[in-house]
Design a protein around this motif. Sequence first.
Motif, PDB file in Angstrom:
ATOM      1  N   ARG A   1       5.752  -5.702   6.076  1.00 48.29           N
ATOM      2  CA  ARG A   1       5.766  -5.094   5.013  1.00 48.29           C
ATOM      3  C   ARG A   1       5.324  -3.892   5.124  1.00 48.29           C
ATOM      4  NH1 ARG A   1       5.845 -10.048   2.709  1.00 48.29           N
ATOM      5  NH2 ARG A   1       3.768  -9.000   1.411  1.00 48.29           N
ATOM      6  N   TRP A   2       5.477  -2.930   5.180  1.00 50.86           N
ATOM      7  CA  TRP A   2       4.875  -2.139   4.645  1.00 50.86           C
ATOM      8  C   TRP A   2       3.355  -1.580   3.554  1.00 50.86           C
ATOM      9  CZ3 TRP A   2       4.235   1.574   7.600  1.00 50.86           C
ATOM     10  CH2 TRP A   2       5.036   2.240   9.146  1.00 50.86           C
ATOM     11  N   THR A   3       3.541  -2.199   2.575  1.00 53.81           N
ATOM     12  CA  THR A   3       2.580  -2.200   1.460  1.00 53.81           C
ATOM     13  C   THR A   3       3.172  -3.922   0.793  1.00 53.81           C
ATOM     14  OG1 THR A   3       1.623  -0.340  -0.072  1.00 53.81           O
ATOM     15  CG2 THR A   3       4.467  -0.631   0.066  1.00 53.81           C
ATOM     16  N   ALA A   4       2.359  -3.291  -0.336  1.00 58.88           N
ATOM     17  CA  ALA A   4       1.796  -5.355  -1.508  1.00 58.88           C
ATOM     18  C   ALA A   4       2.945  -4.080  -2.534  1.00 58.88           C
ATOM     19  CB  ALA A   4       0.877  -5.629  -1.725  1.00 58.88           C
ATOM     20  N   ASN A   5       3.102  -3.014  -2.882  1.00 59.54           N
ATOM     21  CA  ASN A   5       3.170  -2.009  -3.923  1.00 59.54           C
ATOM     22  C   ASN A   5       2.619  -2.345  -4.766  1.00 59.54           C
ATOM     23  OD1 ASN A   5       5.431  -0.359  -2.927  1.00 59.54           O
ATOM     24  ND2 ASN A   5       6.689  -2.317  -2.165  1.00 59.54           N
ATOM     25  N   ARG A   6       0.926  -2.921  -4.948  1.00 56.00           N
ATOM     26  CA  ARG A   6      -0.001  -2.872  -5.629  1.00 56.00           C
ATOM     27  C   ARG A   6      -0.508  -2.193  -6.587  1.00 56.00           C
ATOM     28  NH1 ARG A   6      -2.621  -6.937  -2.223  1.00 56.00           N
ATOM     29  NH2 ARG A   6      -2.394  -5.016  -0.944  1.00 56.00           N
TER      30      ARG A   6
ATOM     31  N   GLY B   1       9.002   3.187   1.462  1.00 55.62           N
ATOM     32  CA  GLY B   1       9.507   3.742  -0.342  1.00 55.62           C
ATOM     33  C   GLY B   1       8.886   4.304  -0.947  1.00 55.62           C
ATOM     34  N   VAL B   2       7.749   4.677  -1.438  1.00 53.15           N
ATOM     35  CA  VAL B   2       6.750   5.372  -2.275  1.00 53.15           C
ATOM     36  C   VAL B   2       7.712   6.866  -2.337  1.00 53.15           C
ATOM     37  CG1 VAL B   2       4.371   6.629  -2.203  1.00 53.15           C
ATOM     38  CG2 VAL B   2       5.276   4.128  -1.138  1.00 53.15           C
ATOM     39  N   GLU B   3       7.264   7.279  -3.618  1.00 53.35           N
ATOM     40  CA  GLU B   3       7.347   8.575  -4.474  1.00 53.35           C
ATOM     41  C   GLU B   3       7.077   9.945  -3.504  1.00 53.35           C
ATOM     42  OE1 GLU B   3       9.948  10.095  -6.277  1.00 53.35           O
ATOM     43  OE2 GLU B   3      10.006   8.126  -6.717  1.00 53.35           O
TER      44      GLU B   3
ATOM     45  N   ASP C   1      -8.904  -2.653  -6.520  1.00 56.05           N
ATOM     46  CA  ASP C   1      -9.058  -1.759  -7.274  1.00 56.05           C
ATOM     47  C   ASP C   1      -8.675  -0.152  -6.190  1.00 56.05           C
ATOM     48  OD1 ASP C   1      -9.569  -1.872 -10.496  1.00 56.05           O
ATOM     49  OD2 ASP C   1     -11.481  -1.028  -9.152  1.00 56.05           O
ATOM     50  N   VAL C   2      -8.954  -0.843  -5.335  1.00 55.60           N
ATOM     51  CA  VAL C   2      -8.620   0.066  -4.239  1.00 55.60           C
ATOM     52  C   VAL C   2      -8.247  -0.926  -3.027  1.00 55.60           C
ATOM     53  CG1 VAL C   2      -9.763   1.685  -2.587  1.00 55.60           C
ATOM     54  CG2 VAL C   2     -10.406   1.951  -5.029  1.00 55.60           C
TER      55      VAL C   2
ATOM     56  N   SER D   1      -1.227   7.208  -4.502  1.00 54.01           N
ATOM     57  CA  SER D   1      -2.131   6.509  -5.590  1.00 54.01           C
ATOM     58  C   SER D   1      -1.034   7.557  -6.699  1.00 54.01           C
ATOM     59  CB  SER D   1      -2.974   7.535  -5.569  1.00 54.01           C
ATOM     60  OG  SER D   1      -3.804   7.413  -7.322  1.00 54.01           O
ATOM     61  N   ASP D   2      -1.073   7.199  -8.067  1.00 54.73           N
ATOM     62  CA  ASP D   2      -0.767   7.716  -9.117  1.00 54.73           C
ATOM     63  C   ASP D   2      -1.215   9.537  -8.889  1.00 54.73           C
ATOM     64  OD1 ASP D   2       1.053   6.490  -9.181  1.00 54.73           O
ATOM     65  OD2 ASP D   2       0.066   5.864 -11.444  1.00 54.73           O
ATOM     66  N   GLU D   3      -2.104   9.766  -8.643  1.00 53.50           N
ATOM     67  CA  GLU D   3      -3.783  10.795  -8.822  1.00 53.50           C
ATOM     68  C   GLU D   3      -3.059  11.598  -7.355  1.00 53.50           C
ATOM     69  OE1 GLU D   3      -5.741  11.067 -12.016  1.00 53.50           O
ATOM     70  OE2 GLU D   3      -6.287   9.118 -11.130  1.00 53.50           O
ATOM     71  N   ALA D   4      -3.107  11.170  -5.991  1.00 55.60           N
ATOM     72  CA  ALA D   4      -2.627  12.038  -5.139  1.00 55.60           C
ATOM     73  C   ALA D   4      -3.427  13.365  -4.838  1.00 55.60           C
ATOM     74  CB  ALA D   4      -1.017  12.120  -4.435  1.00 55.60           C
ATOM     75  N   ALA D   5      -2.583  14.391  -5.803  1.00 53.02           N
ATOM     76  CA  ALA D   5      -3.019  15.628  -5.147  1.00 53.02           C
ATOM     77  C   ALA D   5      -4.810  15.890  -5.897  1.00 53.02           C
ATOM     78  CB  ALA D   5      -2.254  16.332  -6.940  1.00 53.02           C
ATOM     79  N   ARG D   6      -5.534  14.825  -7.257  1.00 54.54           N
ATOM     80  CA  ARG D   6      -6.530  14.663  -6.882  1.00 54.54           C
ATOM     81  C   ARG D   6      -7.290  14.556  -5.781  1.00 54.54           C
ATOM     82  NH1 ARG D   6      -9.072   9.858 -11.374  1.00 54.54           N
ATOM     83  NH2 ARG D   6     -11.535   9.914 -10.123  1.00 54.54           N
ATOM     84  N   PHE D   7      -6.740  13.563  -4.879  1.00 60.70           N
ATOM     85  CA  PHE D   7      -7.738  13.107  -3.812  1.00 60.70           C
ATOM     86  C   PHE D   7      -7.504  14.431  -2.531  1.00 60.70           C
ATOM     87  CE2 PHE D   7      -7.004   9.381  -5.484  1.00 60.70           C
ATOM     88  CZ  PHE D   7      -8.178   8.467  -5.773  1.00 60.70           C
TER      89      PHE D   7
END
Length: 304
Positions: free
Chosen positions: A132-137, A55-57, A119-120, A161-167
């Motif tokens: 559940r897959w994730t806590a969606n925090r 359920g993640v973009e 933060d992580v 992450s919202d900045e997945a491309a950064r990593f």
Amino acid sequence: MARALGLEPDSLLDLSQNLNPFAPDVGALAKRHLGELRRYPDPAGASQLLAEAMGVEPGRLLLANGAAEAISLAAAEIGGQVQTEPEFGLHPRGDTGPVWRSDPHTPSGRLAGRDEAADVWDEAFYALATGRWTANRDGIVVGSLTKTFACPGLRLGYLISDEAARFARRQPHWSVGSLALALLGDLLARADLSGWAAAIAAARSELVEVLAARGLEVQAADAPWVLVQAPGLREALAPHGVLVRDCAGFGLDGTARIAVPHADGLARLAAALDRAGFTDRGAGAHFVSGGGRSPGEPIERSLR
């Protein structure tokens, strides 16, 4: 270890690894995809499938070569510090920066409370603890599919992450192999997170009963393992073909970590304990239980 004991590797019961004891047979599934070994990896399709399942973009999810690579990418990019010690050894140990926290916590096995922040978040065992897959925090999440599907040799992990491309800029080309990518769809189709979490909780209770009946001091929370206060337990069980984790590396001298086994594994562990001299001693172990509670509620109670 098998060589040191003069045993065949397949004859060992390895309870030092915390893998899903109820996962599908990944070897049988892999046979359908061996032709992928002649192809270069393309993670696009597998990434889309995992994002949909979680359920993640899709643009927020980065497939990685196990959670170890996901952690390495995040640590190299943003650094950070652990919330408390002890904590998982691969997390960065800086003096400042983003705060890292495993959930459920390693090594205690406790799920984070509602008021806890980081933060992580390392959710390597979250699915097996909660169903559940994730806590969606908010923040960054790293996770491990190899724990969920009991296939550490495939090396499947992820970073959200919202900045997945950064990593992703730090990730080598063809980081995740073709066989792992091809298998991911079959694994996801067979995922039963809620069923697995319930089965692990029940098996964990049975494990506690076996250990406590032999007078061992047990700590059990929400994870697919328990902690046992028993100096020398690893050395006592190894000659009988059962491996458990020595937690001295966490700073917990005299403590062993035992993964939750399936029924056959539990019977074998019980027999090994008896042969090693841990005979039935009746009640008397201290038991810390997290079963049936909501995150953030007290989990400790003593059984005498």
